[in-house]
Design a protein around this motif. Sequence first.
Motif, PDB file in Angstrom:
ATOM      1  N   UNK A 115      -3.696  24.773 130.578  1.00 59.68           N
ATOM      2  CA  UNK A 115      -2.752  25.789 130.109  1.00 59.68           C
ATOM      3  C   UNK A 115      -3.035  27.090 130.846  1.00 59.68           C
ATOM      4  N   UNK A 116      -2.136  28.042 130.706  1.00 64.32           N
ATOM      5  CA  UNK A 116      -2.279  29.349 131.334  1.00 64.32           C
ATOM      6  C   UNK A 116      -2.046  30.437 130.302  1.00 64.32           C
ATOM      7  N   UNK A 117      -2.737  31.561 130.486  1.00 55.68           N
ATOM      8  CA  UNK A 117      -2.357  32.738 129.715  1.00 55.68           C
ATOM      9  C   UNK A 117      -2.054  33.869 130.686  1.00 55.68           C
ATOM     10  N   UNK A 118      -1.042  34.654 130.338  1.00 54.94           N
ATOM     11  CA  UNK A 118      -0.560  35.727 131.206  1.00 54.94           C
ATOM     12  C   UNK A 118      -0.591  37.027 130.420  1.00 54.94           C
ATOM     13  N   UNK A 119      -1.286  38.001 130.991  1.00 55.68           N
ATOM     14  CA  UNK A 119      -1.367  39.317 130.372  1.00 55.68           C
ATOM     15  C   UNK A 119      -0.630  40.318 131.240  1.00 55.68           C
ATOM     16  N   UNK A 120       0.189  41.148 130.613  1.00 49.18           N
ATOM     17  CA  UNK A 120       0.875  42.224 131.316  1.00 49.18           C
ATOM     18  C   UNK A 120       0.649  43.516 130.544  1.00 49.18           C
ATOM     19  N   UNK A 121       0.209  44.552 131.275  1.00 49.12           N
ATOM     20  CA  UNK A 121      -0.004  45.886 130.712  1.00 49.12           C
ATOM     21  C   UNK A 121       0.471  46.893 131.748  1.00 49.12           C
ATOM     22  N   UNK A 166       1.398  46.008 125.889  1.00 43.41           N
ATOM     23  CA  UNK A 166       0.663  44.827 126.354  1.00 43.41           C
ATOM     24  C   UNK A 166       1.320  43.562 125.810  1.00 43.41           C
ATOM     25  N   UNK A 167       1.495  42.578 126.693  1.00 49.42           N
ATOM     26  CA  UNK A 167       1.893  41.246 126.249  1.00 49.42           C
ATOM     27  C   UNK A 167       0.859  40.249 126.750  1.00 49.42           C
ATOM     28  N   UNK A 168       0.539  39.295 125.897  1.00 44.27           N
ATOM     29  CA  UNK A 168      -0.394  38.220 126.234  1.00 44.27           C
ATOM     30  C   UNK A 168       0.220  36.937 125.702  1.00 44.27           C
ATOM     31  N   UNK A 169       0.594  36.051 126.622  1.00 45.70           N
ATOM     32  CA  UNK A 169       1.301  34.829 126.238  1.00 45.70           C
ATOM     33  C   UNK A 169       0.614  33.609 126.819  1.00 45.70           C
ATOM     34  N   UNK A 170       0.783  32.478 126.150  1.00 39.86           N
ATOM     35  CA  UNK A 170       0.212  31.198 126.583  1.00 39.86           C
ATOM     36  C   UNK A 170       1.359  30.295 127.030  1.00 39.86           C
ATOM     37  N   UNK A 171       1.138  29.612 128.179  1.00 39.75           N
ATOM     38  CA  UNK A 171       2.145  28.734 128.764  1.00 39.75           C
ATOM     39  C   UNK A 171       1.543  27.366 129.061  1.00 39.75           C
ATOM     40  N   UNK A 172       2.403  26.350 129.089  1.00 39.23           N
ATOM     41  CA  UNK A 172       1.944  25.028 129.519  1.00 39.23           C
ATOM     42  C   UNK A 172       2.125  24.893 131.029  1.00 39.23           C
ATOM     43  N   UNK A 173       1.814  23.729 131.575  1.00 44.41           N
ATOM     44  CA  UNK A 173       1.876  23.503 133.024  1.00 44.41           C
ATOM     45  C   UNK A 173       3.300  23.607 133.576  1.00 44.41           C
ATOM     46  N   UNK A 174       4.287  23.411 132.723  1.00 42.72           N
ATOM     47  CA  UNK A 174       5.681  23.485 133.167  1.00 42.72           C
ATOM     48  C   UNK A 174       6.252  24.894 133.049  1.00 42.72           C
ATOM     49  N   UNK A 175       5.426  25.830 132.586  1.00 45.08           N
ATOM     50  CA  UNK A 175       5.877  27.213 132.460  1.00 45.08           C
ATOM     51  C   UNK A 175       6.566  27.526 131.152  1.00 45.08           C
ATOM     52  N   UNK A 184       6.767  28.763 127.466  1.00 42.11           N
ATOM     53  CA  UNK A 184       5.981  29.663 126.616  1.00 42.11           C
ATOM     54  C   UNK A 184       5.644  28.955 125.308  1.00 42.11           C
ATOM     55  N   UNK A 185       4.351  28.941 124.962  1.00 43.67           N
ATOM     56  CA  UNK A 185       3.899  28.250 123.761  1.00 43.67           C
ATOM     57  C   UNK A 185       3.511  29.209 122.644  1.00 43.67           C
ATOM     58  N   UNK A 186       2.998  30.387 123.015  1.00 44.45           N
ATOM     59  CA  UNK A 186       2.543  31.336 121.999  1.00 44.45           C
ATOM     60  C   UNK A 186       2.536  32.748 122.571  1.00 44.45           C
TER      61      UNK A 186
END
Length: 73
Positions: A54-60, A15-24, A26-28
């Motif tokens: 902001x956005x968060x993206x989860x991949x599993x 599992x990955x869970x990352x936070x991104x800003x509006x420009x894409x 990666x912040x965390x």
Amino acid sequence: PSTTIKFSIPDLHFVTLKVYDMLGRELATLVNEEKLPGNYEVKFNGSNLSSGVYFYRMQAGNFVNTKKFILMK
């Protein structure tokens, strides 16, 4: 300026869970490991970020989901 992100994993997956800003950018990276089936909670502290969208993206495994959130201070 913090929130809790909750998610469930039905099977053993990396599992990955990352936070991104509006420009894409990666912040965390909040999660980057193999997880057993179950329910999880991850705390995100955005005190070092400015207010905004902001956005968060989860991949599993093959599952990928992106959600938007608003940080207000």
